[in-house]
Design a protein around this motif. Structure first.
Motif, PDB file in Angstrom:
ATOM      1  N   GLN A  21       0.451   0.712   1.593  1.00  0.00           N
ATOM      2  CA  GLN A  21       0.607   0.020   0.318  1.00  0.00           C
ATOM      3  C   GLN A  21      -0.627  -0.815   0.038  1.00  0.00           C
ATOM      4  O   GLN A  21      -1.182  -1.467   0.920  1.00  0.00           O
ATOM      5  CB  GLN A  21       1.856  -0.855   0.350  1.00  0.00           C
ATOM      6  CG  GLN A  21       2.105  -1.570  -0.966  1.00  0.00           C
ATOM      7  CD  GLN A  21       3.504  -2.106  -1.054  1.00  0.00           C
ATOM      8  OE1 GLN A  21       4.440  -1.505  -0.519  1.00  0.00           O
ATOM      9  NE2 GLN A  21       3.674  -3.221  -1.718  1.00  0.00           N
TER      10      GLN A  21
ATOM     11  N   SER B 257      -3.345  11.771  -0.624  1.00  0.00           N
ATOM     12  CA  SER B 257      -1.996  11.310  -0.334  1.00  0.00           C
ATOM     13  C   SER B 257      -1.007  12.196  -1.069  1.00  0.00           C
ATOM     14  O   SER B 257      -1.272  12.671  -2.162  1.00  0.00           O
ATOM     15  CB  SER B 257      -1.838   9.854  -0.789  1.00  0.00           C
ATOM     16  OG  SER B 257      -0.542   9.385  -0.518  1.00  0.00           O
TER      17      SER B 257
ATOM     18  N   TRP C   9       2.809  12.200  -2.609  1.00  0.00           N
ATOM     19  CA  TRP C   9       3.894  11.324  -3.021  1.00  0.00           C
ATOM     20  C   TRP C   9       5.171  12.157  -3.155  1.00  0.00           C
ATOM     21  O   TRP C   9       5.228  13.094  -3.960  1.00  0.00           O
ATOM     22  CB  TRP C   9       3.594  10.671  -4.370  1.00  0.00           C
ATOM     23  CG  TRP C   9       2.318   9.863  -4.419  1.00  0.00           C
ATOM     24  CD1 TRP C   9       1.437   9.628  -3.416  1.00  0.00           C
ATOM     25  CD2 TRP C   9       1.789   9.195  -5.576  1.00  0.00           C
ATOM     26  NE1 TRP C   9       0.389   8.853  -3.852  1.00  0.00           N
ATOM     27  CE2 TRP C   9       0.576   8.568  -5.167  1.00  0.00           C
ATOM     28  CE3 TRP C   9       2.215   9.061  -6.895  1.00  0.00           C
ATOM     29  CZ2 TRP C   9      -0.214   7.828  -6.063  1.00  0.00           C
ATOM     30  CZ3 TRP C   9       1.440   8.321  -7.773  1.00  0.00           C
ATOM     31  CH2 TRP C   9       0.240   7.707  -7.349  1.00  0.00           C
TER      32      TRP C   9
ATOM     33  N   THR D 191       8.015  12.408  -4.841  1.00  0.00           N
ATOM     34  CA  THR D 191       8.545  11.780  -6.047  1.00  0.00           C
ATOM     35  C   THR D 191       9.636  12.594  -6.746  1.00  0.00           C
ATOM     36  O   THR D 191      10.053  12.236  -7.843  1.00  0.00           O
ATOM     37  CB  THR D 191       7.400  11.518  -7.044  1.00  0.00           C
ATOM     38  OG1 THR D 191       6.551  12.672  -7.122  1.00  0.00           O
ATOM     39  CG2 THR D 191       6.558  10.341  -6.593  1.00  0.00           C
TER      40      THR D 191
ATOM     41  N   HIS E  88       5.963   4.842  -8.091  1.00  0.00           N
ATOM     42  CA  HIS E  88       5.149   4.875  -6.880  1.00  0.00           C
ATOM     43  C   HIS E  88       3.787   4.230  -7.129  1.00  0.00           C
ATOM     44  O   HIS E  88       3.323   3.410  -6.324  1.00  0.00           O
ATOM     45  CB  HIS E  88       4.971   6.318  -6.415  1.00  0.00           C
ATOM     46  CG  HIS E  88       4.247   6.448  -5.109  1.00  0.00           C
ATOM     47  ND1 HIS E  88       4.894   6.665  -3.914  1.00  0.00           N
ATOM     48  CD2 HIS E  88       2.926   6.375  -4.806  1.00  0.00           C
ATOM     49  CE1 HIS E  88       4.004   6.719  -2.935  1.00  0.00           C
ATOM     50  NE2 HIS E  88       2.794   6.560  -3.453  1.00  0.00           N
TER      51      HIS E  88
ATOM     52  N   HIS F  24       2.388   0.657  -5.394  1.00  0.00           N
ATOM     53  CA  HIS F  24       1.254   0.705  -4.481  1.00  0.00           C
ATOM     54  C   HIS F  24      -0.012   0.033  -5.014  1.00  0.00           C
ATOM     55  O   HIS F  24      -0.891  -0.328  -4.231  1.00  0.00           O
ATOM     56  CB  HIS F  24       0.939   2.163  -4.112  1.00  0.00           C
ATOM     57  CG  HIS F  24       1.877   2.718  -3.086  1.00  0.00           C
ATOM     58  ND1 HIS F  24       3.201   3.013  -3.370  1.00  0.00           N
ATOM     59  CD2 HIS F  24       1.708   3.016  -1.770  1.00  0.00           C
ATOM     60  CE1 HIS F  24       3.784   3.467  -2.283  1.00  0.00           C
ATOM     61  NE2 HIS F  24       2.912   3.490  -1.301  1.00  0.00           N
TER      62      HIS F  24
ATOM     63  N   CYS G 226      -4.615  12.202  -5.485  1.00  0.00           N
ATOM     64  CA  CYS G 226      -3.338  12.312  -4.805  1.00  0.00           C
ATOM     65  C   CYS G 226      -2.519  13.459  -5.375  1.00  0.00           C
ATOM     66  O   CYS G 226      -2.880  14.060  -6.382  1.00  0.00           O
ATOM     67  CB  CYS G 226      -2.565  10.996  -4.925  1.00  0.00           C
ATOM     68  SG  CYS G 226      -3.473   9.542  -4.338  1.00  0.00           S
TER      69      CYS G 226
ATOM     70  N   ALA H 242       1.473  14.236  -6.521  1.00  0.00           N
ATOM     71  CA  ALA H 242       2.841  13.800  -6.774  1.00  0.00           C
ATOM     72  C   ALA H 242       3.726  15.038  -6.840  1.00  0.00           C
ATOM     73  O   ALA H 242       3.554  15.894  -7.712  1.00  0.00           O
ATOM     74  CB  ALA H 242       2.926  13.017  -8.082  1.00  0.00           C
TER      75      ALA H 242
END
Length: 312
Positions: free
Chosen positions: A3, A16, A18, A20, A51, A55, A239, A241
């Protein structure tokens, strides 16, 4: 991904994933959005906005969406104890976004939320000067225009599409209606206009996914990356998602009727496509300091948008 607060520097690009889409989109919106919100053709998944907000901001900070649609970013920011401000072009969705903000306030959201009506390319003329230098995070997405699928109804074995446009008319003031390259140019203008409102080092999170146009794959995420760089923003992360539910052994895609129908037809013609299971989330940072002498002024007529097109 660890975070991060708005004060945490990002020193190098990261990757990353996510998770979601563990619950269905309708479940994520249940009792938190007004019923007419379902008609929007390209709603952001609430968990994606949530998200990013969790973060990249802290409680009490301000989150902005310059093309807020039904106000997903705003609702998720308010529910997380952040302030929220949005801009939306289409009058119907302005009313819907305001209704969703009001619903969040009625549910006990402690911070304020505002929705302004107008063209985000004119952002400096739309938002009060009090917002300058106050935004910790922007969460937004470019409009998908003709690739939006909407909803379907079958009558006498005929499938009809509805709720697949952002407005009732093909208003050329809406970025979704002006063609792909001019959309990119307009989006670059919006990103440039955001800079005076950002806190130094604040984050901008932009969701995007590729689409096919006349069977040609359009790499929208790479083009949005170019838009952000052209606007003077600093790319820091790319990233993923997920739009599919993760189980112990597989991803379960949540495709619409039109997505599944398109994939079926393409496979029958010999093109081995799969349902989209994720969106790219491009993370930028605002420059550490904004020089007032270089702050963009919105006096450029729309006809010159092509000069900002980051594509060849």
């Amino acid at each position: 991904m660890p975070q991060q607060s708005a004060d945490t520097p990002v020193t190098s690009p990261g990757v990353s994933v996510w998770a979601t889409a563990q619950s269905a989109p309708a479940s994520q919106r249940k009792h938190r959005y007004t019923p007419d919100s379902t008609a929007h053709p390209a709603k952001m998944l609430p968990a994606v906005a949530a998200h990013a907000i969790t973060h990249y901001t802290r409680p009490g900070e301000l989150v902005l969406d310059p093309m807020c649609g039904i106000g997903t970013t705003l609702v998720e920011a308010l529910d997380a104890g952040r302030g929220a401000v949005g801009v939306e072009y289409e009058p119907h969705w302005v009313r819907t976004a305001r209704g969703n903000v009001e619903l969040a306030h009625d549910s006990g959201a402690p911070e304020s939320g505002e929705v302004y009506s107008g063209d985000a390319r004119r952002l400096p003329a739309l938002l009060p000067t009090d917002y300058r230098g106050q935004v910790s995070l922007v969460v937004t997405s470019p409009p998908y225009g003709p690739s939006a699928h909407g909803q379907v109804i079958t009558t006498n074995n005929v499938v009809q599409k509805f709720h697949h446009r952002y407005g009732n008319t093909l208003d050329r003031g809406n970025l979704a209606n002006i063609g792909h390259h001019r959309l990119l140019a307009g989006f670059t203008r919006i990103l440039t206009a955001l800079r005076p409102f950002m806190k130094p080092g604040g984050h901008i999170a932009i969701t995007a996914r590729p689409w096919r146009e006349h069977a040609e794959l359009i790499d929208l995420p790479a083009q949005i990356l170019a838009c952000g760089t052209h606007a003077g923003l600093i790319p820091t992360e790319r990233c993923v998602a997920l739009l599919a539910r993760v189980t112990d052994t597989e991803l379960i895609a949540r495709g619409s009727f039109f997505q599944r129908d398109f994939i079926r037809k393409q496979r029958e013609s010999g093109l081995p496509l799969h349902l989209i299971a994720h969106e790219d989330v491009l993370i930028f940072r605002a420059p550490p300091h904004t020089d007032p002498a270089t702050t963009p002024h919105d006096h450029t007529p729309y006809a010159t948008d092509k000069t900002l097109d980051p594509t060849p």
